[in-house]
Design a protein around this motif. Structure first.
Motif, PDB file in Angstrom:
ATOM      1  N   GLU A   1       0.820  -1.212   0.000  1.00 21.16           N
ATOM      2  CA  GLU A   1       0.000   0.000   0.000  1.00 21.16           C
ATOM      3  C   GLU A   1       0.854   1.262   0.000  1.00 21.16           C
ATOM      4  OE1 GLU A   1      -2.693  -0.308   3.323  1.00 21.16           O
ATOM      5  OE2 GLU A   1      -3.904  -1.827   2.312  1.00 21.16           O
ATOM      6  N   LYS A   2       2.155   1.111  -0.299  1.00 19.69           N
ATOM      7  CA  LYS A   2       3.068   2.252  -0.259  1.00 19.69           C
ATOM      8  C   LYS A   2       3.523   2.641  -1.662  1.00 19.69           C
ATOM      9  CE  LYS A   2       4.872   1.351   4.218  1.00 19.69           C
ATOM     10  NZ  LYS A   2       5.709   1.420   5.226  1.00 19.69           N
ATOM     11  N   TYR A   3       3.726   3.949  -1.837  1.00 16.32           N
ATOM     12  CA  TYR A   3       4.374   4.445  -3.052  1.00 16.32           C
ATOM     13  C   TYR A   3       5.869   4.370  -2.815  1.00 16.32           C
ATOM     14  CZ  TYR A   3      -0.298   5.956  -4.110  1.00 16.32           C
ATOM     15  OH  TYR A   3      -1.643   5.970  -4.330  1.00 16.32           O
ATOM     16  N   VAL A   4       6.572   3.780  -3.744  1.00 18.03           N
ATOM     17  CA  VAL A   4       8.004   3.557  -3.590  1.00 18.03           C
ATOM     18  C   VAL A   4       8.729   3.887  -4.890  1.00 18.03           C
ATOM     19  CG1 VAL A   4       7.714   1.747  -1.832  1.00 18.03           C
ATOM     20  CG2 VAL A   4       7.839   1.121  -4.252  1.00 18.03           C
ATOM     21  N   ALA A   5      10.021   4.056  -4.763  1.00 19.04           N
ATOM     22  CA  ALA A   5      10.883   4.179  -5.930  1.00 19.04           C
ATOM     23  C   ALA A   5      11.459   2.800  -6.212  1.00 19.04           C
ATOM     24  CB  ALA A   5      12.005   5.167  -5.640  1.00 19.04           C
ATOM     25  N   SER A   6      11.370   2.385  -7.453  1.00 16.26           N
ATOM     26  CA  SER A   6      11.941   1.100  -7.847  1.00 16.26           C
ATOM     27  C   SER A   6      12.968   1.344  -8.941  1.00 16.26           C
ATOM     28  CB  SER A   6      10.832   0.185  -8.378  1.00 16.26           C
ATOM     29  OG  SER A   6      11.394  -0.992  -8.907  1.00 16.26           O
ATOM     30  N   THR A   7      14.038   0.583  -8.919  1.00 17.06           N
ATOM     31  CA  THR A   7      15.041   0.724  -9.982  1.00 17.06           C
ATOM     32  C   THR A   7      14.873  -0.369 -11.037  1.00 17.06           C
ATOM     33  OG1 THR A   7      16.629  -0.489  -8.633  1.00 17.06           O
ATOM     34  CG2 THR A   7      16.734   1.930  -8.544  1.00 17.06           C
ATOM     35  N   LYS A   8      13.803  -1.157 -10.911  1.00 20.99           N
ATOM     36  CA  LYS A   8      13.528  -2.217 -11.886  1.00 20.99           C
ATOM     37  C   LYS A   8      12.140  -2.005 -12.488  1.00 20.99           C
ATOM     38  CE  LYS A   8      16.305  -5.896  -9.784  1.00 20.99           C
ATOM     39  NZ  LYS A   8      17.304  -5.023  -9.345  1.00 20.99           N
ATOM     40  N   PRO A   9      12.061  -2.026 -13.824  1.00 21.06           N
ATOM     41  CA  PRO A   9      10.732  -1.917 -14.431  1.00 21.06           C
ATOM     42  C   PRO A   9       9.910  -3.172 -14.147  1.00 21.06           C
ATOM     43  CG  PRO A   9      12.418  -2.241 -16.118  1.00 21.06           C
ATOM     44  CD  PRO A   9      13.123  -2.127 -14.801  1.00 21.06           C
ATOM     45  N   SER A  10       8.622  -2.992 -13.809  1.00 20.00           N
ATOM     46  CA  SER A  10       7.728  -4.119 -13.556  1.00 20.00           C
ATOM     47  C   SER A  10       6.293  -3.637 -13.697  1.00 20.00           C
ATOM     48  CB  SER A  10       7.959  -4.695 -12.152  1.00 20.00           C
ATOM     49  OG  SER A  10       7.406  -3.825 -11.187  1.00 20.00           O
ATOM     50  N   ILE A  11       5.348  -4.553 -13.574  1.00 17.13           N
ATOM     51  CA  ILE A  11       3.932  -4.174 -13.622  1.00 17.13           C
ATOM     52  C   ILE A  11       3.578  -3.260 -12.449  1.00 17.13           C
ATOM     53  CG2 ILE A  11       3.133  -6.222 -12.379  1.00 17.13           C
ATOM     54  CD1 ILE A  11       0.665  -6.218 -14.275  1.00 17.13           C
ATOM     55  N   ASP A  12       4.354  -3.304 -11.364  1.00 11.78           N
ATOM     56  CA  ASP A  12       4.114  -2.438 -10.202  1.00 11.78           C
ATOM     57  C   ASP A  12       4.301  -0.961 -10.529  1.00 11.78           C
ATOM     58  OD1 ASP A  12       3.590  -4.634  -8.553  1.00 11.78           O
ATOM     59  OD2 ASP A  12       5.700  -4.814  -7.970  1.00 11.78           O
ATOM     60  N   ASN A  13       4.988  -0.662 -11.625  1.00  8.48           N
ATOM     61  CA  ASN A  13       5.144   0.732 -12.028  1.00  8.48           C
ATOM     62  C   ASN A  13       4.525   1.004 -13.399  1.00  8.48           C
ATOM     63  OD1 ASN A  13       7.629  -0.215 -13.518  1.00  8.48           O
ATOM     64  ND2 ASN A  13       8.500  -0.199 -11.465  1.00  8.48           N
ATOM     65  N   ASP A  14       3.497   0.214 -13.753  1.00 11.72           N
ATOM     66  CA  ASP A  14       2.675   0.486 -14.931  1.00 11.72           C
ATOM     67  C   ASP A  14       1.452   1.276 -14.493  1.00 11.72           C
ATOM     68  OD1 ASP A  14       4.344  -0.859 -16.655  1.00 11.72           O
ATOM     69  OD2 ASP A  14       3.003  -2.560 -16.980  1.00 11.72           O
ATOM     70  N   TRP A  15       1.184   2.391 -15.172  1.00  7.62           N
ATOM     71  CA  TRP A  15       0.089   3.286 -14.811  1.00  7.62           C
ATOM     72  C   TRP A  15      -0.816   3.521 -16.009  1.00  7.62           C
ATOM     73  CZ3 TRP A  15      -0.165   4.382  -9.755  1.00  7.62           C
ATOM     74  CH2 TRP A  15       1.007   4.223  -8.999  1.00  7.62           C
ATOM     75  N   TYR A  16      -2.123   3.471 -15.759  1.00 11.39           N
ATOM     76  CA  TYR A  16      -3.117   3.883 -16.741  1.00 11.39           C
ATOM     77  C   TYR A  16      -3.587   5.280 -16.366  1.00 11.39           C
ATOM     78  CZ  TYR A  16      -4.006  -0.938 -18.444  1.00 11.39           C
ATOM     79  OH  TYR A  16      -3.912  -2.190 -18.990  1.00 11.39           O
ATOM     80  N   PHE A  17      -3.946   6.045 -17.372  1.00  7.47           N
ATOM     81  CA  PHE A  17      -4.557   7.351 -17.169  1.00  7.47           C
ATOM     82  C   PHE A  17      -5.993   7.248 -17.660  1.00  7.47           C
ATOM     83  CE2 PHE A  17      -0.101   7.896 -17.011  1.00  7.47           C
ATOM     84  CZ  PHE A  17       0.061   8.752 -15.948  1.00  7.47           C
ATOM     85  N   ILE A  18      -6.930   7.506 -16.750  1.00  7.65           N
ATOM     86  CA  ILE A  18      -8.356   7.342 -17.022  1.00  7.65           C
ATOM     87  C   ILE A  18      -8.995   8.729 -17.074  1.00  7.65           C
ATOM     88  CG2 ILE A  18     -10.515   6.278 -16.237  1.00  7.65           C
ATOM     89  CD1 ILE A  18      -8.271   4.210 -16.862  1.00  7.65           C
ATOM     90  N   SER A  19      -9.709   9.015 -18.144  1.00  9.06           N
ATOM     91  CA  SER A  19     -10.294  10.347 -18.324  1.00  9.06           C
ATOM     92  C   SER A  19     -11.435  10.593 -17.346  1.00  9.06           C
ATOM     93  CB  SER A  19     -10.804  10.512 -19.758  1.00  9.06           C
ATOM     94  OG  SER A  19     -11.964   9.717 -19.951  1.00  9.06           O
ATOM     95  N   THR A  20     -11.683  11.870 -17.078  1.00  3.93           N
ATOM     96  CA  THR A  20     -12.799  12.246 -16.213  1.00  3.93           C
ATOM     97  C   THR A  20     -14.128  11.863 -16.869  1.00  3.93           C
ATOM     98  OG1 THR A  20     -12.711  14.482 -17.096  1.00  3.93           O
ATOM     99  CG2 THR A  20     -11.542  14.085 -15.027  1.00  3.93           C
TER     100      THR A  20
END
Length: 167
Positions: A137-156
């Motif tokens: 449940e924490k926002y973290v910095a990761s030095t490895k790309p993974s699905i944990d740092n994949d983000w979708y942008f959803i319109s209003t």
């Protein structure tokens, strides 16, 4: 006989219904959704799973992007390499007292997703890229790309349509 008049069906799951939009910045408004945890960036922890409870963000910039929450405290997404509180580590948070980070946006590993990255030359010969990510449940910095740092942008607009669809 194909008759369903007495049956009721639950609405489609949010994660299967909402479609991410292209990230354009320049004042764009969107909800920011983590693919791995199925949570929206709202507040200091990654716990909001319903877009109806999520905060909308203003995305500024063109070459790099910064993110400011449209709530009362105007929080920012923050990712920096720090030697101040934590010696020589990357640090990530949703912050109400730090300047918004200018992220470099790269294509995510999930279709139509993006990664929010920050590059830093660490030593004379070395550099590192960090990713704004979620762990538990924490926002973290990761030095490895993974699905944990994949983000979708959803319109209003999509939020409004989904809210109507599920009401």
């Amino acid at each position: 006989n194909g008759s369903n008049e007495n049956e009721t069906f639950a609405p489609a799951a949010e994660s299967s219904w909402l479609q991410p939009v292209e990230l354009v910045g320049n004042g764009q408004k969107a909800y920011i959704y983590n693919v791995a945890t199925e949570t929206y960036i709202t507040g200091k922890t990654a716990t909001v799973k319903n877009i109806k409870d999520a905060d909308v963000w203003t995305i500024d910039g063109d070459e790099t992007r910064s993110f400011t929450c449209d709530n009362e405290t105007k929080e920012h997404l923050f990712l920096e390499y720090s030697s101040f509180l934590h010696p020589l580590v990357w640090y990530a948070e949703v912050s109400d007292d730090r300047k918004a980070t200018n992220f470099t946006i790269v294509e995510g590993s999930t279709k139509n997703s993006y990664k929010l990255t920050k590059y830093k030359k660490i030593t004379l010969n070395g550099s590192q890229t960090a990713y704004f990510s979620v762990s538990g449940e924490k926002y973290v910095a990761s030095t490895k790309p993974s699905i944990d740092n994949d983000w979708y942008f959803i319109s209003t607009d999509q939020k409004d349509v989904y809210a109507e669809y599920t009401s």
